[in-house]
Design a protein around this motif. Sequence first.
Motif, mmCIF file in Angstrom:
data_model
loop_
_atom_site.group_PDB
_atom_site.id
_atom_site.type_symbol
_atom_site.label_atom_id
_atom_site.label_comp_id
_atom_site.label_asym_id
_atom_site.label_seq_id
_atom_site.Cartn_x
_atom_site.Cartn_y
_atom_site.Cartn_z
ATOM 1 N N SER A 55 0.634 -1.271 -0.040
ATOM 2 C CA SER A 55 0.111 0.221 -0.060
ATOM 3 C C SER A 55 0.889 1.279 -0.153
ATOM 4 O O SER A 55 1.554 1.541 1.095
ATOM 5 C CB SER A 55 -0.922 -0.115 1.285
ATOM 6 N N ARG A 56 0.584 2.033 -1.059
ATOM 7 C CA ARG A 56 1.385 3.391 -0.919
ATOM 8 C C ARG A 56 0.494 4.415 -0.378
ATOM 9 O O ARG A 56 1.103 5.513 0.103
ATOM 10 C CB ARG A 56 1.658 3.806 -2.561
ATOM 11 N N LEU A 57 -0.698 4.143 0.084
ATOM 12 C CA LEU A 57 -1.468 5.093 0.593
ATOM 13 C C LEU A 57 -1.787 5.150 2.435
ATOM 14 O O LEU A 57 -1.958 5.897 2.875
ATOM 15 C CB LEU A 57 -2.739 5.277 -0.072
ATOM 16 N N ALA A 58 -1.793 3.775 2.636
ATOM 17 C CA ALA A 58 -2.185 3.622 4.160
ATOM 18 C C ALA A 58 -1.306 4.003 5.062
ATOM 19 O O ALA A 58 0.022 4.153 4.964
ATOM 20 C CB ALA A 58 -2.503 2.123 4.205
ATOM 21 N N ASN A 59 -1.779 4.514 6.226
ATOM 22 C CA ASN A 59 -0.858 4.771 7.491
ATOM 23 C C ASN A 59 -0.775 3.239 8.182
ATOM 24 O O ASN A 59 0.435 3.296 8.676
ATOM 25 C CB ASN A 59 -1.306 5.961 8.381
ATOM 26 N N ARG A 60 -1.676 2.781 8.595
ATOM 27 C CA ARG A 60 -1.727 1.658 9.312
ATOM 28 C C ARG A 60 -2.603 0.390 8.819
ATOM 29 O O ARG A 60 -3.631 0.981 8.320
ATOM 30 C CB ARG A 60 -1.901 1.963 10.839
ATOM 31 N N ILE A 61 -2.188 -0.764 9.157
ATOM 32 C CA ILE A 61 -3.109 -1.945 8.796
ATOM 33 C C ILE A 61 -3.491 -2.449 10.087
ATOM 34 O O ILE A 61 -2.327 -3.077 10.806
ATOM 35 C CB ILE A 61 -2.557 -2.948 7.627
ATOM 36 N N LEU A 62 -4.838 -2.393 10.693
ATOM 37 C CA LEU A 62 -5.204 -3.047 11.927
ATOM 38 C C LEU A 62 -5.810 -4.139 11.647
ATOM 39 O O LEU A 62 -7.027 -4.445 10.939
ATOM 40 C CB LEU A 62 -6.129 -1.908 12.603
#
Length: 721
Positions: free
Chosen positions: A50-57
């Motif tokens: 992902s080039r856009l996400a800050n975090r994956i929860l």
Amino acid sequence: MQFTATCPRGLEGLLAEELARLGAQDLREQPAAVHFSGELELAYRCCLWSRLANRILLQLVRARVNDAEALYRAVAGIPWEEHINPSGKLWLQFSGTNREIRNSQFGAQKAKDAVVDRLRDKTGDRPLVDRHQPDLTVALRLQRDQLDISIDLSGESLHRRGYRTHIGAAPLKENLAAALLMRCGWQEIADRGGALLDPMCGSGTILIEGAMMAADMAPGLLRGSFGFERWLGHQSDIWSRLREEALERRRRGLERDLPEIRGYDADAKVLFAAEANIARAGLERQVRVSCRAVKAFKVPSHRDVQPGLVLTNPPYGERLGEQEALRETYAELGRQLKQEFPGWLVGIFTGNPELGHSTGLKSHKQYKLYNGSIPSQLLLFEIHEGAPAGSQPPGARLSAEAEMVANRLRKNLRTTGKWATRNNIDCYRLYDADLPEYAAAIDVYRSLEGKTYAHVQEYRAPAQIPEEKARSRLRDLVRAVEQVLEIPQADISIKERRRHTHKGGGQYQRGAESGRSFWVNEEGAELEVNLWDYLDTGLFLDHRPVRRYLREFASGKRFLNLFCYTASATVQAALGGCAQSTSVDMSKTYQAWAARNFRRNGLDPYRHQLVEADCLEWLQAAQQNRRGGYDLIFLDPPSFSNSARMRGVLDIQRDHETLIRQCMVLLAPGGTLVFSNNLRSFKMGEGISGEFEVENLSGKMLDKDFQRNPRIHNVWKIRQS
């Protein structure tokens, strides 16, 4: 598994598209986040690609929590021994409050106690709390009484790719740079061999992100670690396979002949930072930078460079210098682009759109984004062969009368427009019969995508003004709006309307059905607007301060909204934390509209009820059935209504005392009624003033754009004496 990807505001739609390409299912957007489902492999892939996400929860539990003990029980019920070694390191991130849990630090402490107690009871050991190198990061988000408990699989924010150790004075985050490139269609431009140039490249973030996209490089490959690598549920075989696949894709991508990717900056010192970042990303052969002033910006001549994309993030004025000193820089950039770059697409990302206009270019698209907390716009321009960009088409010169209107609009943009920008207000009144000969109201609406629309409400001309003269003045007005706001006439809605009409008379009359609605932002609420199909737009701009007041006052309260229209006031009250709400209106059209507003803002329909009913009849029934206990009531009736669906004729001057008394019966002890109307000749009945504690808030409920006429509306706060 259920996951949430967080992102900067304004990137939700792009992130959802990216996650779908990676294989995510059941996608659902909300402000600054996208929810989705999939296998654990998908989560790993998102962390890596992902080039856009800050975090994956990874969501573990969603629970209803109304007090500290319920919070403790919800957290302690999770088998933490399956997620972290009891002697490991733990960190908890807690956000949100409700009526009982009023401090996020308290919430975090209570949740930490629950995890530690659970592990001690099950294993006899307890983890250490360490925010710097935790083995497990737990993310807890409390919204009113709903608690989401998740594991942060990312670790450090995903925008930190690992290549940027040197930054300039005004850095652009990596995922925001990637979003700008996506909005410009860079991948398609690169695939056909088009170049990427940045005339004010700073530390090189746009160039590096562009090269990584063109070379099919996973943005997470350079990171030292991810949060999931020390999680007990980690499946290392899946992760190793995905990483090897990404390494192979990078090798093949860098072997290709990539298009020209080049940056310039007048500051030689910042270019040292850019070169260090480019080297750390392993892109020395693909990306080059050199010292050059904007006035020398040209297409590189050393190779056959194909027309492509010029994308830059110039200084805004607020951060790096005075605006006036920057105007010439923007103007010089515009001159170079017109002269040297015909056939190119240009993107200018700025927190000061007015400076963007100083280029002399006319943007064909605008996207609203945020650079940190700064509301910003990506302005796109197409540089055409032959004609200077931004020049007016033949015959577009304004008449002397229209130029007079245009000058007034420009003046208002310098005052009201700047005020709106400073206060992050996207919808505002620009002009209200400032020139008596041009009696109209002009409202500006900017959509979430950054597109600008105008709503022109012409006041009915006096009988002595010939019809042809009135039509001529309206044409002048529309031409002036079109030129000053730089929008096509198709994006200008034109309506004839009497000055005294507001939320009464003909507010439900419909024009020719266009279906042209769009979404706007008002202080974090996303609201649907339609400028064409109805007399009113779905959002009364003069009531903006009233909605703000209700939001600030609503926390923990039971809220009743009568004559709710599209329920924008309820949305604000809900976002302000009201415990529950009831919104009553008899129009099917506007109840459906309100429902769309509720869904867009994630309001729980069980807690926020919409009631299609005649408010007069509903009030009477509520009293008979002893309904009540509302802490806050908003009563905003039309000035006059004789709708066929109503029980009778409503005249607010005649009927307001009855309506107010009926509402006061429904208030809980200590409750407040906010009563509003738009009848400019309205007088509060002496009986109400003598019976209740009444405060006139009208003067306090006027924002700058409506201060031309202090009698635009009446607002009263009423409580039991």
